[in-house]
Design an enzyme around this catalytic site. Sequence first.
Site, mmCIF file in Angstrom:
data_model
loop_
_atom_site.group_PDB
_atom_site.id
_atom_site.type_symbol
_atom_site.label_atom_id
_atom_site.label_comp_id
_atom_site.label_asym_id
_atom_site.label_seq_id
_atom_site.Cartn_x
_atom_site.Cartn_y
_atom_site.Cartn_z
ATOM 1 N N THR A 122 -1.449 2.592 -8.056
ATOM 2 C CA THR A 122 -2.739 3.292 -8.657
ATOM 3 C C THR A 122 -2.033 4.321 -9.794
ATOM 4 O OG1 THR A 122 -4.038 2.812 -6.863
ATOM 5 C CG2 THR A 122 -4.741 4.601 -8.137
ATOM 6 N N GLU A 173 -0.901 -4.879 3.205
ATOM 7 C CA GLU A 173 -0.674 -3.804 4.382
ATOM 8 C C GLU A 173 -0.846 -4.434 5.739
ATOM 9 O OE1 GLU A 173 -3.954 -1.343 3.254
ATOM 10 O OE2 GLU A 173 -5.503 -2.347 4.444
ATOM 11 N N SER A 218 -5.540 5.746 -0.612
ATOM 12 C CA SER A 218 -5.510 4.333 -0.715
ATOM 13 C C SER A 218 -6.577 3.737 -1.370
ATOM 14 C CB SER A 218 -5.191 4.033 0.847
ATOM 15 O OG SER A 218 -4.874 2.306 0.670
ATOM 16 N N SER A 219 -6.388 2.915 -2.376
ATOM 17 C CA SER A 219 -7.572 2.096 -2.834
ATOM 18 C C SER A 219 -8.084 1.014 -1.910
ATOM 19 C CB SER A 219 -6.889 1.247 -4.138
ATOM 20 O OG SER A 219 -6.084 2.002 -4.734
ATOM 21 N N ASN A 240 -1.321 5.796 3.062
ATOM 22 C CA ASN A 240 -1.575 6.217 1.900
ATOM 23 C C ASN A 240 -2.646 7.227 1.816
ATOM 24 O OD1 ASN A 240 -1.811 7.039 -0.890
ATOM 25 N ND2 ASN A 240 -1.729 4.815 -1.503
ATOM 26 N N GLY A 263 -2.658 -3.003 -2.013
ATOM 27 C CA GLY A 263 -1.371 -3.468 -1.689
ATOM 28 C C GLY A 263 -1.434 -4.282 -0.415
ATOM 29 N N SER A 290 0.892 -1.264 -0.121
ATOM 30 C CA SER A 290 -0.019 0.007 0.029
ATOM 31 C C SER A 290 0.838 1.198 -0.014
ATOM 32 C CB SER A 290 -0.853 0.058 0.988
ATOM 33 O OG SER A 290 -1.755 1.076 1.189
ATOM 34 N N GLY A 291 0.688 2.020 -1.023
ATOM 35 C CA GLY A 291 1.317 3.563 -0.843
ATOM 36 C C GLY A 291 2.581 3.307 -1.575
HETATM 37 N N1 LIG Z 1 5.172 8.062 -10.126
HETATM 38 C C1 LIG Z 1 4.823 8.846 -9.183
HETATM 39 N N2 LIG Z 1 5.218 10.536 -9.333
HETATM 40 C C2 LIG Z 1 4.954 11.125 -8.165
HETATM 41 N N3 LIG Z 1 4.213 10.556 -7.190
HETATM 42 C C3 LIG Z 1 3.872 9.464 -6.872
HETATM 43 C C4 LIG Z 1 4.071 8.599 -7.974
HETATM 44 N N4 LIG Z 1 3.736 7.162 -7.652
HETATM 45 C C5 LIG Z 1 2.977 7.511 -6.404
HETATM 46 N N5 LIG Z 1 3.187 8.695 -5.887
HETATM 47 C C6 LIG Z 1 2.728 9.398 -4.618
HETATM 48 O O1 LIG Z 1 2.353 8.208 -3.720
HETATM 49 C C7 LIG Z 1 0.921 8.312 -3.548
HETATM 50 C C8 LIG Z 1 0.644 6.717 -3.523
HETATM 51 O O2 LIG Z 1 0.444 6.171 -4.525
HETATM 52 P P1 LIG Z 1 -0.332 5.082 -4.882
HETATM 53 O O3 LIG Z 1 -0.333 4.885 -6.492
HETATM 54 O O4 LIG Z 1 -1.883 5.828 -4.583
HETATM 55 O O5 LIG Z 1 -0.197 3.748 -4.107
HETATM 56 P P2 LIG Z 1 -0.783 2.676 -4.178
HETATM 57 O O6 LIG Z 1 -1.902 2.371 -5.069
HETATM 58 O O7 LIG Z 1 0.228 1.482 -4.545
HETATM 59 O O8 LIG Z 1 -1.526 2.155 -2.841
HETATM 60 C C9 LIG Z 1 0.316 8.955 -4.325
HETATM 61 O O9 LIG Z 1 -0.678 9.564 -4.151
HETATM 62 C C10 LIG Z 1 1.341 10.062 -5.112
HETATM 63 O O10 LIG Z 1 1.207 10.856 -4.225
HETATM 64 MG MG LIG Z 2 -3.925 2.095 -4.943
#
Ligand SMILES: Nc1ncnc2c1ncn2[C@@H]1O[C@H](COP(=O)(O)OP(=O)(O)O)[C@@H](O)[C@H]1O
Ligand SMILES: [Mg+2]
Length: 1045
Positions: free
Chosen positions: A134, A404, A182-183, A179, A402, A129-130
């Site tokens: 996404t 967690e 977070s999804s 996060n 993810g 997660s984070g």
């Molecule tokens: N490629 C990226 N560039 C900039 N910031 C990112 C990037 N990937 C993730 N982040 C930051 O990290 C946070 C969490 O990412 P997210 O994709 O929501 O995580 P996950 O879906 O894996 O839980 C996002 O809200 C963003 O602020």
């Molecule tokens: Mg996500």
Amino acid sequence: MIGHPGGIKSSLEARCNRILVDMEGALTARDRVGIQDFVLLDSYTSESAFLDNLRKRFHENLIYTYIGTLLVSVNPYKELGIYTKKQMDIYMGVNFFELPPHIYALSDNAYRTMLMENNNHVILISGESGAGKTESSKKILQFYAVSCPRTSLLDNVRDRLLLSNPVLEAFGNAKTLKNDNSSRFGKYMDIQFDFQGEAVGGHILSYLLEKSRVVHQNHGERNFHIFYQLVEGAEDGLLRWLGLERNCQLYRYLVQGQCAKVSSISDKTDWRTVRKALSVIEISEHLFGVIASVLHLGNIRFEADARGYATLNSSTEMHWLSKLLGVHVQVLREGLTHRKIEARAEEVLSPLTAEHAIYARDALAKAIYGRTFAWLVNKTNESLANKDSTRKTVIGLLDIYGFEVFHVNSFEQFCINYCNEKLQQLFIQLTLKSEQEEYEAEGIEWEAVPFFNNKIICDLVEEKHRGIISVLDEECLRPGEASDLTFLEKLEEKLGGHPHFVTHKLADQKTRKTLERGDFRLLHYAGEVTYCVVGFLDKNNDLLYKNIKDVSLGFLQVATQFKSSLAGLTEILMSKEPWYVRCLKPNNSKQSGCFDDVLVRHQVKYLGLMEHLRVRRAGFAYRRRFEVFLQRYKALCPDTWPHWKGKPADGVQRLVIHLGYRPDEYKMGRTKIFIRHPRTLFATEDAFEMCKHKLGECPSYVPHPPLWSSTSSATKIEACWRGMQARKERERRTWAVKVIKRFIKGFMNRNQPVCVDNAEYLTFVRQNYLIRLKENLPKNLLDKNTWLTPPPIMQEASRILHQLYVRLLVRKYILFPECNSHHLSQLQLKSLTSALFKGKKESYPQSVSKPFVATRISKEPFGKTVLGPTFYSVLVVKYDRNGFRPRQRQLVLTQAAAYLVEEAKIKQRVEYGSLKGVSVSHLSDNFLIIHVSCDDIKQKGDLVLQCDHLFELVTKLSMLANKASAIKVVQGSIRFDIHPGKEGFVDFRSGQETMVYRAKNGHLMVVSVPYCNSATINAFGGVHRPSRHIQYYNANMFTIPMSTH
Ligand SMILES: Nc1ncnc2c1ncn2[C@@H]1O[C@H](COP(=O)(O)OP(=O)(O)O)[C@@H](O)[C@H]1O
Ligand SMILES: [Mg+2]
């Protein structure tokens, strides 16, 4: 580099050199930090070297690194400016190793492979997660939206694909401790492409939404974004309509985590995005009613009466709930404070305690939200659906919650981590395990790479009868007093001794200290997680008391459902060519620039990246069955072109030796060739492309086959082609003969009643008449003559059509007067004529169908300056007042007066002011007498005129002079003033012949032929009139012929 003979070799080298130069050019110093592909790492078995490379690149903001075609991505927690349109352009159509690693490179390669091989692909994005899953999936989607070929029609689909993201995020994502976005649901999305590579549709599958968040959030966490967006961002009017106030603090479901406001989230801005997206996906505002109802539900309070039963006081909340959900207040009240119990065949309502009522309320809120979410996904799918049923290829995108670990982990974390366990298993299956098994099966020399297979943990969770989910279900369905603790006991009973399962009771002394009595701990692939059993049974049952269910929902066994939906997902993923993005989290505090070695090392370990690298490093990037490989590339070697007669394996061997593959670049298996590096394959592919063109330009390029064989093939093809054309022509002629025969027979029987022989012909006649009629319709209402004469079978239809058409014209005339200004003035004039003459003058009916014209003499006798603008002029015969001698004159009407003109000479001017009146007879003649005022001595006396356009003239005159009331239709004689004081008479009668003469009594006698006598019907159905002559009484003196029109 491969050593190729001849032209292929040199062109390949040129290509490789170019690529190298391009790479050098494209790579800035920064890009060259560390190694772009771990496969090239010298100490590829060293975890520290792996980590060093990641860290070095991370600190240069190089977040992407490959392991072969797998992409490792480290969350930068800041904007890097690497997702621009320009970047997308750079990565379009470029092979992996030609540019620095990027998620666009992976997206583009997946896309092009899909197009080339015409098969389905999936991009699996994983990480805890984070870690940035996404975000990655969004970048991929955006890349496709920009890079695929576009048509305006498909922009629609593209917009919807992109906009579905913010909507589902608003409803399915929330801030957690890990996060801020977070999804809280799993998402698998198919993007469908047609054969040209255009994105034509999409489909989303969603997995287990964490509904418990609707009614409860841990400290530091929030409910789903949409609630805050609604309260913060909605327009005042909408809030009022929903009965909400702009203050999150007022809603119990929004404040339990005590962080309704988060600095990294702008609910207001997000609201606008979501609102717009919803309108594009065509989802109405009523959705917000349902969301608001959840907030109202959360604010309902219960009190206990004397017996401890729940009572409900908050009538405002009930009012809003009832309004928003469309359920009667009483039904809701009952549902929230009672439960329905089935006793024998009867249903009895039993009151709930206050505590149970709260439970029922929360269950309802969760159910409403869960259903709304499912509905939303459905709606989105409807809007993304591709209506065209031709075959599509897809690229799937998997972005699922993810792994967690929280301080306290519950049923939801159990499901989420189980899901990640399954995906890890899939990854192992597809990469480490099957890969190595294949080498073994193919007899490729191979030193096995050991890896941890997490199947044992998947089994622990999902195995039938023994797994945790089975035990949970059994406990849920068991009659008697089942509870979370009895569930734990059952687990201990069944799973005691499992290496990945431990509880307080089962643990050794040391571990026991770290466990509560109600906990169980699983040793996941990604680490230990301690779950608290409280709530497992309830959440698995997802129970609503039966009477509330009547209001909304059905019954589900959650974990089992989830298990089977994951099995479905695995099947979907297995059926496609996989691409991997492995996301890593650099630190736990969401900070940019901070690389926590321990944390990253842990992820590298449990994600199996080191093993993957070792398998990649030792293994081969590409493999194909001998037959397939030979079929594709046989043209590259004279020995294999056009046919290889021996065993395919030998052919391939000959081919690759000819191409100059070095022994360490490939291996021959039992059924397949294995190629170690992608670049070897790319070079071969380039050679093939070039060879295709050479073949086209110069057939002698390849020594075989001899020219004659291709010539004879060409002759053969030509003969077949001609044969086919001739057969087509013969079919066409046979058909034509049949049609002509039928037509002739039909024509001969056209006057018979409808029968087999003439039915088709008559249909043709009907159609033909209708088509011709359509092209020859009267243009306006006054046109009474144009109507096509129908064939006998269409008489009746024609009559009805005519009626209808006249009605249509009338209607058009009335509804669109502006389109008919000419007709309108025509109608006004005609209606005036009608008022003046209808039923009074015998020849009037005959005049009706003749349109009036603007003027009869186009050439003006005078310049405009003499008389002023002329409104109307016409030829007339003027009879002298004395002696009635006829003279040809022009009558010119202007704004102020009527002029009698002979050539360019004004003979008499009658000002409208001195115009006393106009008299005509009631018969069919065309005489008019203009009476002028006798007080005016300048006036010569009245005018006796004859005019072929009598009705037109008199009507225009009366209009211009504004003297409609002074127009008289007289029976018998008309008296007139020869000059003031002396009178004359014109007598009128009907006769067989038109005559004008001076009678013996000194009167002018006008004999006219009544209209119906004068016309005879000609053989063609038209009206024919003898040309008329004005005859002077002394016929031998002179006659003035006049045109009939
Ligand atoms: N490629 C990226 N560039 C900039 N910031 C990112 C990037 N990937 C993730 N982040 C930051 O990290 C946070 C969490 O990412 P997210 O994709 O929501 O995580 P996950 O879906 O894996 O839980 C996002 O809200 C963003 O602020
Ligand atoms: Mg996500």
